[in-house]
Write a protein that holds these residues in place. Structure first.
Motif, PDB file in Angstrom:
ATOM      1  N   SER A 241       0.828  -1.207   0.000  1.00 18.94           N
ATOM      2  CA  SER A 241       0.000   0.000   0.000  1.00 18.94           C
ATOM      3  C   SER A 241       0.859   1.253   0.000  1.00 18.94           C
ATOM      4  N   THR A 242       2.142   1.103   0.392  1.00 16.15           N
ATOM      5  CA  THR A 242       3.063   2.250   0.398  1.00 16.15           C
ATOM      6  C   THR A 242       3.902   2.292  -0.872  1.00 16.15           C
ATOM      7  N   GLY A 243       3.661   1.361  -1.799  1.00 13.45           N
ATOM      8  CA  GLY A 243       4.414   1.324  -3.054  1.00 13.45           C
ATOM      9  C   GLY A 243       5.570   0.356  -2.994  1.00 13.45           C
ATOM     10  N   GLY A 244       6.023  -0.119  -4.168  1.00 13.63           N
ATOM     11  CA  GLY A 244       7.132  -1.063  -4.231  1.00 13.63           C
ATOM     12  C   GLY A 244       6.657  -2.500  -4.109  1.00 13.63           C
ATOM     13  N   VAL A 245       7.575  -3.426  -4.342  1.00 13.57           N
ATOM     14  CA  VAL A 245       7.286  -4.855  -4.244  1.00 13.57           C
ATOM     15  C   VAL A 245       8.107  -5.438  -3.113  1.00 13.57           C
ATOM     16  N   TYR A 246       7.432  -6.133  -2.200  1.00 14.36           N
ATOM     17  CA  TYR A 246       8.091  -6.758  -1.067  1.00 14.36           C
ATOM     18  C   TYR A 246       7.894  -8.265  -1.158  1.00 14.36           C
ATOM     19  N   GLY A 247       8.765  -9.002  -0.491  1.00 11.86           N
ATOM     20  CA  GLY A 247       8.579 -10.438  -0.451  1.00 11.86           C
ATOM     21  C   GLY A 247       9.877 -11.177  -0.202  1.00 11.86           C
ATOM     22  N   HIS A 248       9.784 -12.479  -0.328  1.00 10.77           N
ATOM     23  CA  HIS A 248      10.921 -13.366  -0.076  1.00 10.77           C
ATOM     24  C   HIS A 248      10.895 -14.451  -1.134  1.00 10.77           C
ATOM     25  N   ILE A 249      11.989 -14.621  -1.854  1.00  7.51           N
ATOM     26  CA  ILE A 249      12.084 -15.644  -2.902  1.00  7.51           C
ATOM     27  C   ILE A 249      13.231 -16.581  -2.574  1.00  7.51           C
ATOM     28  N   ARG A 250      12.927 -17.875  -2.522  1.00  9.85           N
ATOM     29  CA  ARG A 250      13.945 -18.895  -2.285  1.00  9.85           C
ATOM     30  C   ARG A 250      14.317 -19.520  -3.628  1.00  9.85           C
ATOM     31  N   ILE A 251      15.583 -19.390  -4.008  1.00  2.82           N
ATOM     32  CA  ILE A 251      16.055 -19.833  -5.318  1.00  2.82           C
ATOM     33  C   ILE A 251      17.002 -21.014  -5.156  1.00  2.82           C
ATOM     34  N   GLY A 252      16.700 -22.121  -5.808  1.00  7.30           N
ATOM     35  CA  GLY A 252      17.557 -23.301  -5.769  1.00  7.30           C
ATOM     36  C   GLY A 252      18.448 -23.363  -7.003  1.00  7.30           C
ATOM     37  N   PHE A 253      19.696 -23.751  -6.792  1.00 11.11           N
ATOM     38  CA  PHE A 253      20.616 -23.872  -7.917  1.00 11.11           C
ATOM     39  C   PHE A 253      21.589 -25.016  -7.649  1.00 11.11           C
ATOM     40  N   THR A 254      22.187 -25.535  -8.718  1.00 11.61           N
ATOM     41  CA  THR A 254      23.102 -26.659  -8.596  1.00 11.61           C
ATOM     42  C   THR A 254      24.472 -26.214  -8.102  1.00 11.61           C
ATOM     43  N   GLY A 255      24.993 -25.178  -8.730  1.00 12.17           N
ATOM     44  CA  GLY A 255      26.344 -24.724  -8.404  1.00 12.17           C
ATOM     45  C   GLY A 255      26.977 -24.135  -9.639  1.00 12.17           C
ATOM     46  N   VAL A 256      28.159 -24.639  -9.995  1.00 11.40           N
ATOM     47  CA  VAL A 256      28.923 -24.068 -11.097  1.00 11.40           C
ATOM     48  C   VAL A 256      28.182 -24.178 -12.431  1.00 11.40           C
ATOM     49  N   LEU A 257      27.271 -25.127 -12.572  1.00 12.85           N
ATOM     50  CA  LEU A 257      26.509 -25.255 -13.816  1.00 12.85           C
ATOM     51  C   LEU A 257      25.666 -24.014 -14.089  1.00 12.85           C
ATOM     52  N   ASN A 258      25.350 -23.267 -13.058  1.00 11.14           N
ATOM     53  CA  ASN A 258      24.486 -22.090 -13.206  1.00 11.14           C
ATOM     54  C   ASN A 258      25.274 -20.781 -13.179  1.00 11.14           C
ATOM     55  N   HIS A 259      26.594 -20.850 -13.433  1.00 18.55           N
ATOM     56  CA  HIS A 259      27.412 -19.650 -13.291  1.00 18.55           C
ATOM     57  C   HIS A 259      27.077 -18.577 -14.319  1.00 18.55           C
ATOM     58  N   ARG A 260      26.468 -18.952 -15.428  1.00 21.64           N
ATOM     59  CA  ARG A 260      26.098 -17.957 -16.439  1.00 21.64           C
ATOM     60  C   ARG A 260      24.719 -17.348 -16.178  1.00 21.64           C
ATOM     61  N   ALA A 261      23.894 -18.012 -15.406  1.00 20.37           N
ATOM     62  CA  ALA A 261      22.508 -17.581 -15.241  1.00 20.37           C
ATOM     63  C   ALA A 261      22.199 -16.981 -13.883  1.00 20.37           C
ATOM     64  N   LEU A 262      22.678 -17.608 -12.815  1.00 18.91           N
ATOM     65  CA  LEU A 262      22.326 -17.144 -11.470  1.00 18.91           C
ATOM     66  C   LEU A 262      22.833 -15.732 -11.175  1.00 18.91           C
ATOM     67  N   PRO A 263      24.117 -15.408 -11.386  1.00 20.80           N
ATOM     68  CA  PRO A 263      24.596 -14.067 -11.016  1.00 20.80           C
ATOM     69  C   PRO A 263      23.861 -12.920 -11.707  1.00 20.80           C
ATOM     70  N   PRO A 264      23.664 -12.956 -13.043  1.00 23.37           N
ATOM     71  CA  PRO A 264      22.970 -11.818 -13.661  1.00 23.37           C
ATOM     72  C   PRO A 264      21.521 -11.665 -13.197  1.00 23.37           C
ATOM     73  N   LEU A 265      20.852 -12.789 -12.928  1.00 20.92           N
ATOM     74  CA  LEU A 265      19.465 -12.699 -12.466  1.00 20.92           C
ATOM     75  C   LEU A 265      19.394 -12.112 -11.064  1.00 20.92           C
ATOM     76  N   THR A 266      20.201 -12.619 -10.151  1.00 24.57           N
ATOM     77  CA  THR A 266      20.133 -12.118  -8.776  1.00 24.57           C
ATOM     78  C   THR A 266      20.598 -10.663  -8.689  1.00 24.57           C
ATOM     79  N   ARG A 267      21.602 -10.281  -9.495  1.00 19.72           N
ATOM     80  CA  ARG A 267      22.040  -8.883  -9.500  1.00 19.72           C
ATOM     81  C   ARG A 267      20.909  -7.963  -9.943  1.00 19.72           C
ATOM     82  N   ALA A 268      20.221  -8.357 -11.011  1.00 18.34           N
ATOM     83  CA  ALA A 268      19.121  -7.537 -11.519  1.00 18.34           C
ATOM     84  C   ALA A 268      18.000  -7.424 -10.490  1.00 18.34           C
TER      85      ALA A 268
END
Length: 303
Positions: free
Chosen positions: A85-112
């Motif tokens: 009601s005060t604006g913005g998006v709030y919440g909690h997201i739990r993200i599962g990943f394997t490890g090094v296999l996701n090195h191209r995808a996880l960092p850019p998504l979480t940074r954004a």
């Protein structure tokens, strides 16, 4: 029943260790044990089997866990509704990943996500293979996960984010290390380092199928869950491993990646999320993922 009791139960259920759960909740172990006993007394059933060395969920504990997640999700939803009601998006997201296999995808998504939605809390859960990721998405333990496709679950939606061809990782002193490409059948007599057959790894399952299609069953000399540790063992001369081309840029010293000849064998990388109960936080995370990690070929989808 108090909400803090449910938080305590979920922490112990996920850690299966009172000490680690207490550290995670930033409380002493004795008060945590007392909290769990209060919850068990309130429910009238034992939720955990305890011994001097192990902690495990009882049948009642397994039955209660998905409802505990729903209770906590309901509290989060109420909190988000008030804050929204005060604006913005709030919440909690739990993200599962394997490890090094996701090195191209996880960092850019979480940074954004951190830059665009600073009020969304991200919890990153590592070493989650595809099979476990699906189970945890179905139960509500995870909101989003990096998975190998296809996924066989009507309770989980998925989207393809990358296709990577397989090759072979060899020690630099291997007889084929200098080859420009290798026929998979040439590796029939080699010793392979893989994830355990029971781990539920889509990478391992695809690699095993490829070997069988090439006319041999791989001789496995070492099993280890962490994909980067597999690469380290190859560097140590323990064996060879089938891996995707995306790992070529982060190989440890002493290893080399060689493509395979013939029709490419692809690993289909995707993201998965629960089919029901989408929060505002997850909705904007998925929208962000479509921009940061677009599906190859436009609207091609795996499920």
């Amino acid at each position: 029943m108090e909400i803090r009791w449910v938080h305590a139960f979920v922490a112990v259920a996920e850690e299966l260790h009172f000490g680690r759960a207490a550290a995670r909740l930033q409380m002493a172990q004795s008060p945590l044990s007392q909290t769990i006993r209060k919850l068990e007394k309130d429910l009238g059933v034992a939720l955990f089997e305890r011994s001097t060395r192990t902690v495990s969920l009882t049948a009642a504990g397994h039955a209660f866990l998905p409802h505990a997640y729903q209770l906590l999700e309901g509290v989060d939803t109420a909190r988000q509704a008030a804050r929204s009601s005060t604006g913005g998006v709030y919440g909690h997201i739990r993200i599962g990943f394997t490890g090094v296999l996701n090195h191209r995808a996880l960092p850019p998504l979480t940074r954004a996500l951190r830059q665009r939605y600073p009020n969304i809390e991200l919890s990153l859960v590592g070493r989650i293979m595809t099979r476990d990721a699906v189970v945890q998405l179905e139960s509500g333990a995870l909101d989003l996960a990096f998975v190998g496709l296809p996924v066989q679950s009507s309770s989980v939606h998925t989207r393809l984010i990358r296709r990577e061809p397989f090759g072979v990782v060899l020690p630099t002193d291997h007889r084929l290390a200098g080859a420009s490409a290798i026929d998979l059948a040439e590796l029939a007599d080699e010793g392979f380092v893989t994830t355990p057959l029971s781990a539920g790894s889509s990478l391992q399952e695809t690699a095993m199928r490829a070997c069988l299609d090439a006319g041999f069953r791989p001789r496995i000399v070492q099993e280890i869950t962490d994909p980067f540790m597999i690469l380290m063992l190859v560097a140590a001369g323990v064996g060879i491993s089938l891996m995707t081309s995306g790992l070529n840029e982060i190989l440890p010293p002493g290893t080399v990646f060689v493509p395979l000849t013939g029709e490419p064998i692809y690993m289909n990388h995707g993201i998965g999320w629960p089919a029901k109960g989408m929060s505002d936080a997850l909705r904007v995370a998925l929208a962000t993922s479509e921009e940061i990690l677009p599906t190859p070929g436009g609207d091609e989808r795996a499920n």
